[in-house]
Design a protein around this motif. Structure first.
Motif, PDB file in Angstrom:
ATOM      1  N   GLY A   1       0.809  -1.210   0.000  1.00 59.64           N
ATOM      2  CA  GLY A   1       0.000   0.000   0.000  1.00 59.64           C
ATOM      3  C   GLY A   1       0.847   1.266   0.000  1.00 59.64           C
ATOM      4  O   GLY A   1       2.017   1.257   0.383  1.00 59.64           O
ATOM      5  N   LEU A   2       0.227   2.388  -0.408  1.00 63.01           N
ATOM      6  CA  LEU A   2       0.944   3.667  -0.506  1.00 63.01           C
ATOM      7  C   LEU A   2       1.467   4.110   0.857  1.00 63.01           C
ATOM      8  O   LEU A   2       2.631   4.520   0.991  1.00 63.01           O
ATOM      9  CB  LEU A   2       0.021   4.737  -1.096  1.00 63.01           C
ATOM     10  N   ILE A   3       0.619   4.048   1.882  1.00 65.93           N
ATOM     11  CA  ILE A   3       1.018   4.513   3.217  1.00 65.93           C
ATOM     12  C   ILE A   3       2.187   3.684   3.743  1.00 65.93           C
ATOM     13  O   ILE A   3       3.166   4.226   4.278  1.00 65.93           O
ATOM     14  CB  ILE A   3      -0.176   4.448   4.191  1.00 65.93           C
ATOM     15  N   LYS A   4       2.098   2.370   3.581  1.00 65.99           N
ATOM     16  CA  LYS A   4       3.163   1.504   4.070  1.00 65.99           C
ATOM     17  C   LYS A   4       4.458   1.752   3.306  1.00 65.99           C
ATOM     18  O   LYS A   4       5.549   1.800   3.905  1.00 65.99           O
ATOM     19  CB  LYS A   4       2.742   0.039   3.931  1.00 65.99           C
ATOM     20  N   THR A   5       4.357   1.925   1.982  1.00 67.83           N
ATOM     21  CA  THR A   5       5.546   2.177   1.169  1.00 67.83           C
ATOM     22  C   THR A   5       6.222   3.480   1.566  1.00 67.83           C
ATOM     23  O   THR A   5       7.445   3.549   1.720  1.00 67.83           O
ATOM     24  CB  THR A   5       5.165   2.225  -0.324  1.00 67.83           C
ATOM     25  N   VAL A   6       5.404   4.541   1.745  1.00 69.80           N
ATOM     26  CA  VAL A   6       5.949   5.847   2.140  1.00 69.80           C
ATOM     27  C   VAL A   6       6.568   5.771   3.536  1.00 69.80           C
ATOM     28  O   VAL A   6       7.644   6.330   3.784  1.00 69.80           O
ATOM     29  CB  VAL A   6       4.849   6.920   2.086  1.00 69.80           C
ATOM     30  N   ALA A   7       5.878   5.081   4.462  1.00 70.26           N
ATOM     31  CA  ALA A   7       6.392   4.961   5.830  1.00 70.26           C
ATOM     32  C   ALA A   7       7.744   4.260   5.846  1.00 70.26           C
ATOM     33  O   ALA A   7       8.672   4.681   6.549  1.00 70.26           O
ATOM     34  CB  ALA A   7       5.389   4.198   6.697  1.00 70.26           C
ATOM     35  N   ILE A   8       7.870   3.184   5.058  1.00 70.88           N
ATOM     36  CA  ILE A   8       9.148   2.471   4.993  1.00 70.88           C
ATOM     37  C   ILE A   8      10.236   3.372   4.433  1.00 70.88           C
ATOM     38  O   ILE A   8      11.368   3.414   4.939  1.00 70.88           O
ATOM     39  CB  ILE A   8       9.002   1.200   4.133  1.00 70.88           C
ATOM     40  N   GLY A   9       9.905   4.127   3.378  1.00 71.79           N
ATOM     41  CA  GLY A   9      10.882   5.032   2.784  1.00 71.79           C
ATOM     42  C   GLY A   9      11.347   6.104   3.764  1.00 71.79           C
ATOM     43  O   GLY A   9      12.545   6.391   3.865  1.00 71.79           O
ATOM     44  N   VAL A  10      10.414   6.691   4.506  1.00 76.03           N
ATOM     45  CA  VAL A  10      10.759   7.738   5.483  1.00 76.03           C
ATOM     46  C   VAL A  10      11.640   7.171   6.588  1.00 76.03           C
ATOM     47  O   VAL A  10      12.659   7.771   6.970  1.00 76.03           O
ATOM     48  CB  VAL A  10       9.480   8.362   6.071  1.00 76.03           C
ATOM     49  N   ILE A  11      11.260   5.994   7.123  1.00 74.61           N
ATOM     50  CA  ILE A  11      12.031   5.393   8.220  1.00 74.61           C
ATOM     51  C   ILE A  11      13.444   5.045   7.770  1.00 74.61           C
ATOM     52  O   ILE A  11      14.421   5.332   8.478  1.00 74.61           O
ATOM     53  CB  ILE A  11      11.297   4.137   8.744  1.00 74.61           C
TER      54      ILE A  11
END
Length: 359
Positions: free
Chosen positions: A321-331
């Protein structure tokens, strides 16, 4: 004694206080670099969005199957067959053993046959379609090999073609094809192909299962044919020996037509010939039975893989999902930023101490 204890306690207190102070200083320093960390977080967010938009997800074509048990004659046949040099499950049985089948599915020889098979009954090969849907040819244009054509006839392949196939084979076994047995208590093995084109994924797996079955049938048929030839020679040999033994009995009896019943020694030769004939008769019966069993085994064409489940279109689709992908990228990029900030501080302190020592 009491003074020493007090000194030790005081030193521990000082050490603890210094540690706390250092931690506070580090926290303040890291917080003071919030702009740098924010920049890395923005990069991670942008990277996550870009990854989400460029990776459309994957389809999974999965087969589950059980490897069939032993094939061919068994029982008393196996003992005699091993003495005669017959293969009653040796070559094919060991090659297609449950412990080897996972490696066999990912072998270069089998995948070569799959890649050089026609794609959905067309003139295009599976390897051509794989290159097309993965955009590999665009990368080849830089290496001047975009015009390469794959030839299904192995004798006509070039070194350049074999080199390309080897590279694609490594990509497939690393990123696309997975064969495993997750539950050691179960006999079920899973083979799956993961890719971005569901029709190709299913076509590839269907052809892979087909090539494994064909290879098994050819290997099994060759072994059975070899066994039939060996058994037939043994049957003919024993039959000739039996005929000679029967003739020998008659000759021995004719040589002593009026033997004295009280003289047993004159009957030894004929009795020995009878024993030989009976032995050869029993052996001939066993070999003839095994010959017929082997011929029947050739006609049965036993199945290697008992399919439990197979892929049906539309295939299972997976995408992060978009939220999970973005969260992983930020972390991930925050961690990278934190490491950069800490290493920069450490480098500055070491450099400063080096300058002071030098002065």
């Amino acid at each position: 004694m009491s003074e020493n204890l007090q000194n030790i306690k005081a030193n521990k207190t000082i050490g603890t206080n210094e540690l706390i102070i250092n931690i506070i200083h580090w926290i303040r320093y890291i917080l003071s670099k919030w702009k740098v960390l924010a920049l890395f977080a923005i990069i991670g967010l942008t990277g996550g969005v870009y990854y989400y938009n460029t990776h459309k997800g994957n389809y999974t074509a999965e087969y589950s199957f059980i490897v069939s048990g032993g094939n061919g004659p068994s029982g008393g046949y196996s003992g005699i067959a091993s003495q005669l040099g017959l293969d009653v499950g040796g070559t094919s049985g060991s090659l297609f053993d449950e412990n080897n089948i996972i490696t066999f599915f990912r072998s270069r020889s089998i995948l070569d046959k799959v890649l050089y098979s026609n794609y959905k009954n067309s003139d295009k090969l599976i390897i051509d379609r794989y290159i097309e849907i993965n955009g590999i040819k665009d990368k080849w244009s830089k290496n001047n090999i975009s015009a390469i054509k794959f030839n299904a006839e192995e004798s006509k392949r070039t070194i350049q073609e074999d080199s390309v196939i080897n590279g694609i084979y490594k990509i497939i076994v690393k990123s696309n094809l997975f064969v495993d047995k997750p539950d050691r208590k179960s006999d079920i093995i899973y083979a799956r192909f993961i890719g971005n084109d569901q029709v190709f994924c299913k076509t590839f797996m269907d052809e892979l299962m087909n090539q494994v079955s064909l290879f098994y049938k050819e290997t099994k048929s060759n072994n059975d044919l070899r066994n039939v030839e060996i058994l037939q020679r043994q049957v003919d040999s024993v039959k000739n020996t039996l005929n000679a033994s029967i003739r020998g009995v008659a000759v021995a009896i004719d040589n002593t037509p009026n033997a004295n019943p009280s003289q047993q020694v004159v009957r030894v030769e004929s009795q020995r010939r009878v024993v030989d004939a009976e032995t050869n008769k029993a052996l001939l019966a066993e070999l003839t039975k095994n010959l017929q069993m082997t011929k029947m085994a050739m006609q049965r064409q036993p199945i290697l893989l008992q399919i439990v489940d197979y892929p049906i279109l539309p295939l299972e689709f997976t995408r992060t999902g978009l939220i999970k992908t973005v969260a992983i990228g930020v972390i991930v990029f925050l961690i990278i930023g934190l490491v950069v900030v800490v290493l920069t501080r450490v480098y500055t302190q070491v450099k400063h101490l080096f300058i002071i020592d030098k002065v």
